[in-house]
Design a protein around this motif. Structure first.
Motif, PDB file in Angstrom:
ATOM      1  N   PRO A 192       0.836  -1.198   0.000  1.00  0.00           N
ATOM      2  CA  PRO A 192       0.000   0.000   0.000  1.00  0.00           C
ATOM      3  C   PRO A 192       0.875   1.255   0.000  1.00  0.00           C
ATOM      4  CG  PRO A 192      -0.758  -1.541   1.664  1.00  0.00           C
ATOM      5  CD  PRO A 192       0.567  -2.054   1.151  1.00  0.00           C
ATOM      6  N   LEU A 193       0.428   2.290  -0.663  1.00  0.00           N
ATOM      7  CA  LEU A 193       1.174   3.546  -0.736  1.00  0.00           C
ATOM      8  C   LEU A 193       0.824   4.425   0.451  1.00  0.00           C
ATOM      9  CD1 LEU A 193       0.722   4.413  -4.518  1.00  0.00           C
ATOM     10  CD2 LEU A 193       2.754   3.491  -3.404  1.00  0.00           C
ATOM     11  N   VAL A 194       1.774   4.660   1.334  1.00  0.00           N
ATOM     12  CA  VAL A 194       1.580   5.551   2.470  1.00  0.00           C
ATOM     13  C   VAL A 194       1.756   6.981   1.994  1.00  0.00           C
ATOM     14  CG1 VAL A 194       2.435   6.191   4.745  1.00  0.00           C
ATOM     15  CG2 VAL A 194       2.399   3.792   4.054  1.00  0.00           C
ATOM     16  N   GLY A 195       0.855   7.868   2.381  1.00  0.00           N
ATOM     17  CA  GLY A 195       0.969   9.277   2.012  1.00  0.00           C
ATOM     18  C   GLY A 195       0.626   9.560   0.558  1.00  0.00           C
ATOM     19  N   ALA A 196      -0.102   8.665  -0.094  1.00  0.00           N
ATOM     20  CA  ALA A 196      -0.472   8.871  -1.497  1.00  0.00           C
ATOM     21  C   ALA A 196      -1.740   9.708  -1.586  1.00  0.00           C
ATOM     22  CB  ALA A 196      -0.707   7.525  -2.180  1.00  0.00           C
ATOM     23  N   ALA A 197      -1.837  10.503  -2.641  1.00  0.00           N
ATOM     24  CA  ALA A 197      -3.067  11.230  -2.950  1.00  0.00           C
ATOM     25  C   ALA A 197      -3.863  10.375  -3.924  1.00  0.00           C
ATOM     26  CB  ALA A 197      -2.738  12.574  -3.582  1.00  0.00           C
ATOM     27  N   ILE A 198      -5.154  10.266  -3.687  1.00  0.00           N
ATOM     28  CA  ILE A 198      -6.021   9.488  -4.563  1.00  0.00           C
ATOM     29  C   ILE A 198      -7.103  10.419  -5.082  1.00  0.00           C
ATOM     30  CG2 ILE A 198      -7.602   7.531  -4.742  1.00  0.00           C
ATOM     31  CD1 ILE A 198      -5.986   6.291  -2.409  1.00  0.00           C
ATOM     32  N   VAL A 199      -7.171  10.555  -6.394  1.00  0.00           N
ATOM     33  CA  VAL A 199      -8.142  11.418  -7.048  1.00  0.00           C
ATOM     34  C   VAL A 199      -9.281  10.537  -7.557  1.00  0.00           C
ATOM     35  CG1 VAL A 199      -8.481  13.095  -8.894  1.00  0.00           C
ATOM     36  CG2 VAL A 199      -6.269  12.951  -7.754  1.00  0.00           C
ATOM     37  N   ILE A 200     -10.531  10.927  -7.264  1.00  0.00           N
ATOM     38  CA  ILE A 200     -11.683  10.123  -7.655  1.00  0.00           C
ATOM     39  C   ILE A 200     -12.522  10.905  -8.671  1.00  0.00           C
ATOM     40  CG2 ILE A 200     -13.803   8.971  -6.889  1.00  0.00           C
ATOM     41  CD1 ILE A 200     -11.138   9.639  -4.368  1.00  0.00           C
ATOM     42  N   TYR A 201     -12.794  10.251  -9.791  1.00  0.00           N
ATOM     43  CA  TYR A 201     -13.635  10.821 -10.836  1.00  0.00           C
ATOM     44  C   TYR A 201     -14.886   9.972 -10.977  1.00  0.00           C
ATOM     45  CZ  TYR A 201      -9.399  13.233 -12.393  1.00  0.00           C
ATOM     46  OH  TYR A 201      -8.274  14.009 -12.461  1.00  0.00           O
ATOM     47  N   GLU A 202     -16.049  10.620 -11.188  1.00  0.00           N
ATOM     48  CA  GLU A 202     -17.268   9.900 -11.544  1.00  0.00           C
ATOM     49  C   GLU A 202     -17.348   9.866 -13.062  1.00  0.00           C
ATOM     50  OE1 GLU A 202     -22.094  10.226 -11.304  1.00  0.00           O
ATOM     51  OE2 GLU A 202     -20.909  11.409  -9.923  1.00  0.00           O
ATOM     52  N   ILE A 203     -17.613   8.696 -13.616  1.00  0.00           N
ATOM     53  CA  ILE A 203     -17.710   8.511 -15.054  1.00  0.00           C
ATOM     54  C   ILE A 203     -19.184   8.399 -15.421  1.00  0.00           C
ATOM     55  CG2 ILE A 203     -16.992   7.116 -17.031  1.00  0.00           C
ATOM     56  CD1 ILE A 203     -14.644   8.330 -15.392  1.00  0.00           C
ATOM     57  N   ASP A 204     -19.678   9.311 -16.264  1.00  0.00           N
ATOM     58  CA  ASP A 204     -21.066   9.278 -16.719  1.00  0.00           C
ATOM     59  C   ASP A 204     -21.119   8.534 -18.040  1.00  0.00           C
ATOM     60  OD1 ASP A 204     -23.656   9.657 -17.567  1.00  0.00           O
ATOM     61  OD2 ASP A 204     -23.656  11.827 -17.257  1.00  0.00           O
TER      62      ASP A 204
END
Length: 58
Positions: A8-20
């Motif tokens: 697992p990546l400690v201190g990672a940023a995770i960007v979430i996109y909704e796909i229509d």
């Protein structure tokens, strides 16, 4: 769907996109950013019956 491999990546940023997927071309909308904490754990609430794209940056 298989489980991811690796550490697992400690201190990672995770960007979430909704796909229509009801439009053409498909629309991709930024819905949030979360960050992992110790151990690479993160939490975010997602709606059911939606399609999402999650991108992790270390």
């Amino acid at each position: 769907m298989s489980q991811p491999n690796g550490e697992p990546l400690v201190g990672a940023a995770i960007v979430i996109y909704e796909i229509d997927e009801s439009t053409y071309p498909r629309k991709k909308e930024l819905i949030g950013i979360t960050f992992t904490i110790e151990g690479g754990v993160y939490g975010i609430s997602l709606l059911v019956d939606k399609t999402y794209s999650m991108v992790a940056y270390s």
